[in-house]
Design a protein around this motif. Structure first.
Motif, PDB file in Angstrom:
ATOM      1  N   ILE A  22       0.746  -1.288  -0.161  1.00 27.69           N
ATOM      2  CA  ILE A  22       0.308  -0.433   0.275  1.00 27.69           C
ATOM      3  C   ILE A  22       0.964   1.336   0.196  1.00 27.69           C
ATOM      4  N   LEU A  23       2.195   1.173   0.826  1.00 34.14           N
ATOM      5  CA  LEU A  23       2.871   2.484   0.432  1.00 34.14           C
ATOM      6  C   LEU A  23       3.685   2.542  -0.672  1.00 34.14           C
ATOM      7  N   GLY A  24       3.280   1.704  -1.013  1.00 36.05           N
ATOM      8  CA  GLY A  24       4.007   0.967  -2.745  1.00 36.05           C
ATOM      9  C   GLY A  24       3.241   1.621  -3.775  1.00 36.05           C
ATOM     10  N   LEU A  25       1.793   1.771  -3.424  1.00 35.58           N
ATOM     11  CA  LEU A  25       1.143   2.122  -4.271  1.00 35.58           C
ATOM     12  C   LEU A  25       1.325   3.159  -4.959  1.00 35.58           C
ATOM     13  N   LEU A  32       3.479   4.679 -13.558  1.00 32.55           N
ATOM     14  CA  LEU A  32       2.859   3.739 -14.551  1.00 32.55           C
ATOM     15  C   LEU A  32       2.390   4.297 -15.187  1.00 32.55           C
ATOM     16  N   ALA A  33       1.289   4.911 -14.529  1.00 28.20           N
ATOM     17  CA  ALA A  33       0.406   6.340 -15.245  1.00 28.20           C
ATOM     18  C   ALA A  33       0.693   6.147 -16.901  1.00 28.20           C
ATOM     19  N   ASP A  34       1.259   6.552 -17.082  1.00 26.03           N
ATOM     20  CA  ASP A  34       2.099   7.274 -18.736  1.00 26.03           C
ATOM     21  C   ASP A  34       1.903   6.334 -19.466  1.00 26.03           C
ATOM     22  N   ILE A  35       2.786   4.588 -18.957  1.00 20.95           N
ATOM     23  CA  ILE A  35       2.986   3.486 -19.731  1.00 20.95           C
ATOM     24  C   ILE A  35       1.944   2.481 -19.939  1.00 20.95           C
ATOM     25  N   ALA A  36       0.652   2.356 -18.974  1.00 24.82           N
ATOM     26  CA  ALA A  36      -0.038   1.844 -18.852  1.00 24.82           C
ATOM     27  C   ALA A  36      -0.710   1.123 -20.065  1.00 24.82           C
ATOM     28  N   ASP A  37      -1.273   2.089 -20.452  1.00 23.22           N
ATOM     29  CA  ASP A  37      -1.255   1.249 -21.991  1.00 23.22           C
ATOM     30  C   ASP A  37      -0.864   0.896 -22.834  1.00 23.22           C
ATOM     31  N   ARG A  38       0.224   0.602 -23.114  1.00 21.73           N
ATOM     32  CA  ARG A  38       1.046  -0.124 -23.226  1.00 21.73           C
ATOM     33  C   ARG A  38       0.990  -1.247 -22.884  1.00 21.73           C
ATOM     34  N   PHE A  39       0.450  -2.612 -21.306  1.00 20.68           N
ATOM     35  CA  PHE A  39       0.470  -3.304 -21.397  1.00 20.68           C
ATOM     36  C   PHE A  39      -1.044  -3.732 -21.781  1.00 20.68           C
ATOM     37  N   GLU A  40      -1.391  -4.171 -22.794  1.00 23.56           N
ATOM     38  CA  GLU A  40      -3.159  -4.498 -23.514  1.00 23.56           C
ATOM     39  C   GLU A  40      -3.361  -6.034 -22.221  1.00 23.56           C
ATOM     40  N   TYR A  41      -2.168  -7.011 -22.694  1.00 20.60           N
ATOM     41  CA  TYR A  41      -2.094  -8.504 -22.086  1.00 20.60           C
ATOM     42  C   TYR A  41      -2.350  -8.750 -20.472  1.00 20.60           C
TER      43      TYR A  41
END
Length: 102
Positions: A22-25, A32-41
């Motif tokens: 939780i502390l690291g989330l 990861l917010a900017d690159i989350a769309d790259r992780f489709e699977y």
């Protein structure tokens, strides 16, 4: 929480790992917010991990013990594969064909 039960059932380890998670989330979200769309699977990989953890918890009732090393191997393998496949797919989609000269 289900992910830690794939590795151990020790209450102290479960509690502390969830606290640190939780502390690291928050920091991880912005990373990861900017690159989350790259992780489709990735969502499919996470679904498979949750299915594995659920099955592992069910087979304990029948006296079957899945070793920790095997659980970690399955979890890292599935998540790693889904990330690599996602990156490979998005890399192909982002490549631009060369412009034709007339």
């Amino acid at each position: 929480i289900p992910g830690v039960f794939a590795v151990t059932t020790d209450p102290f380890i479960v509690l502390t790992s969830n606290i640190f998670a939780i502390l690291g989330l928050r920091a991880m979200y912005f990373l990861l917010a900017d690159i989350a769309d790259r992780f489709e699977y990735l969502k499919y990989g996470l679904a498979l991990v949750l299915i594995f953890v659920g099955c592992k918890m069910l087979v304990v009732m029948f006296g079957v013990h899945v070793p920790i090393w095997l659980s970690l191997l399955v979890i890292f393998g599935v998540i790693g594969s889904s990330v690599l496949l996602s990156l490979k797919k998005t890399r192909k989609e982002n490549k631009q064909p060369p412009a034709a000269d007339h």
